[in-house]
Scaffold this active site. Structure first.
Site, PDB file in Angstrom:
ATOM      1  N   HIS A 104       0.799  -1.247   0.000  1.00  0.00           N
ATOM      2  CA  HIS A 104       0.000   0.000   0.000  1.00  0.00           C
ATOM      3  C   HIS A 104       0.823   1.286   0.000  1.00  0.00           C
ATOM      4  CE1 HIS A 104      -0.543   0.578   4.678  1.00  0.00           C
ATOM      5  NE2 HIS A 104       0.635   0.078   4.401  1.00  0.00           N
ATOM      6  N   ASP A 140      -4.326  -0.671   8.463  1.00  0.00           N
ATOM      7  CA  ASP A 140      -2.901  -0.899   8.755  1.00  0.00           C
ATOM      8  C   ASP A 140      -2.412   0.210   9.702  1.00  0.00           C
ATOM      9  OD1 ASP A 140      -0.517  -2.506   7.070  1.00  0.00           O
ATOM     10  OD2 ASP A 140       0.177  -0.621   7.960  1.00  0.00           O
ATOM     11  N   HIS A 142       0.221   1.861   9.428  1.00  0.00           N
ATOM     12  CA  HIS A 142       0.833   2.925   8.624  1.00  0.00           C
ATOM     13  C   HIS A 142      -0.193   3.543   7.676  1.00  0.00           C
ATOM     14  CE1 HIS A 142       4.158   0.093   9.614  1.00  0.00           C
ATOM     15  NE2 HIS A 142       4.872   1.196   9.752  1.00  0.00           N
ATOM     16  N   ASP A 229      -0.320  -4.749  11.844  1.00  0.00           N
ATOM     17  CA  ASP A 229       0.826  -4.158  12.555  1.00  0.00           C
ATOM     18  C   ASP A 229       0.371  -3.131  13.606  1.00  0.00           C
ATOM     19  OD1 ASP A 229       0.011  -2.519  10.501  1.00  0.00           O
ATOM     20  OD2 ASP A 229       1.990  -2.295   9.586  1.00  0.00           O
TER      21      ASP A 229
HETATM   22 ZN   LIG Z   1       2.020  -1.152   8.042  1.00  0.00          ZN
END
Ligand SMILES: [Zn+2]
Length: 346
Positions: A104, A140, A142, A229
């Site tokens: 991504h 996610d 991030h 994560d």
């Molecule tokens: Zn990530």
């Protein structure tokens, strides 16, 4: 992950079928990436030494090069395309491609953050060309910057990324004021959260903005990136979700998906391997409407020393930290409400 899905019996459920992914073609990859960049990845993959590859984000510590990388990445993209096609053709209501999503951060002309070819952008480009409107939700840890960039000027794709704030984490973007450009203004939404945000506060933020926006957008397809994560034991990040907190998100996404009728899910980041195996097995069971037992089957336990799918509830943040976390997160929610909600008449 695959082993745990197998021994838990999820892959044998009557309503679950495994599909063999196809490999994405070069022309499909080039719908979302510069042909020069795609050719360089292919040349490196075949063993060529390309001076200046760092300009394309290649050969860095996050994106090392290796032989065969073009084929393996094209297969990953193909797995997301296979999932998309199963759902858009009506052959399946839900498809989960756990190898997808981790790309991504990949940009049109460069690799970034472990991402080479952006499978989500490529799959959604094909859906937009077929006249579909897509809501993309990225959970996610991030910011999903590459996906945001891929459809930044489009009103056909609503991208929502909820993540640890770029103030503390790669890629350093994903602020509330990034709301799209041109026709896409208002169709990129970012929900940056404070480090150490736990299940309750994470869900408070999710509930406040994501279901109302998706319902107001009325997409034809829901596309979710399910990075894990965010887990409290993840070594690269600082959000503090549990596997059961993650699975509750999947349940909430399932409610939205059932209203829309089409749901494509991909994986994403996840660097605590026990959290990855458990969370994505739980996600698949949730998608199949199947209750997993709380104990992990003994045959898997012997390999990984895991006993339960859910985590032991972690200690709550101290009151003074909780106050700071709440104050940062509520500022984010206020900004999203004032910057984006009016566009959707919420
Ligand atoms: Zn990530």
């Amino acid at each position: 992950m695959h082993e745990l899905m197998k021994v838990s019996g999820v892959l044998d459920l009557a309503n679950v079928e495994s599909a063999v992914p196809r490999i994405a073609s070069k022309s499909e990859i080039e719908t979302s990436h510069d042909p020069d960049y795609v050719s360089i990845v292919e040349a490196i993959s075949n063993g060529a030494i390309v001076p200046g590859m760092a300009e394309f984000g290649l050969g860095t510590s996050d994106n090392p090069v290796h032989s065969g990388m073009y084929e393996t990445t094209a297969l990953t993209v193909g797995s997301t395309l296979t999932a998309s096609e199963l759902v858009t053709s009506g052959k399946a209501d839900i498809a989960f491609a756990p190898a997808g999503g981790v790309h991504h951060h990949a940009m049109p002309r460069s690799a970034a953050g472990f991402g080479v070819f952006n499978d989500a952008v490529i799959a959604m480009t094909a859906m937009v060309e077929a006249g579909l409107r897509v809501a993309y939700i990225d959970i996610d840890c991030h910011h999903g910057d590459g996906v945001q960039m891929g459809h930044y000027d489009s009103s056909q794709v609503l991208t929502i990324s909820i993540h640890e704030s770029g103030k503390w984490l790669f890629p350093g973007t994903g602020y509330t004021h990034e709301i799209g450009v041109g026709d896409g203004t208002g169709y990129s939404v970012n929900v940056p959260l404070a480090p150490y945000t736990q299940d309750d506060e994470w869900h408070e933020a999710f509930d406040a903005v994501i279901p109302p926006l998706v319902r107001a957008f009325k997409p034809d397809v829901l596309f979710t990136q399910l990075g894990i994560d965010t887990h409290y034991q993840d070594p690269l990040t600082h959000l503090s979700l549990t596997t059961q907190g993650f699975n509750l998100v999947v349940q909430k996404l399932g409610v939205l998906a059932s209203e829309i009728g089409k749901w494509i899910a991909v994986g994403g980041g996840g660097y605590d391997l026990s959290a990855v195996a458990r969370s994505w097995t739980m996600a698949l069971a949730t998608m199949a409407n199947h209750d997993l037992p709380s104990e992990i089957p003994a045959s898997f336990y012997s390999l990984q020393h895991l006993t339960k799918f859910a985590d032991a509830p972690p200690e709550r943040n101290e009151e003074r930290f909780l106050k700071e976390i709440r104050s940062y997160n509520s500022k984010t929610l206020d900004e999203v409400r004032s910057l984006v909600f009016p566009k959707f008449r919420i």
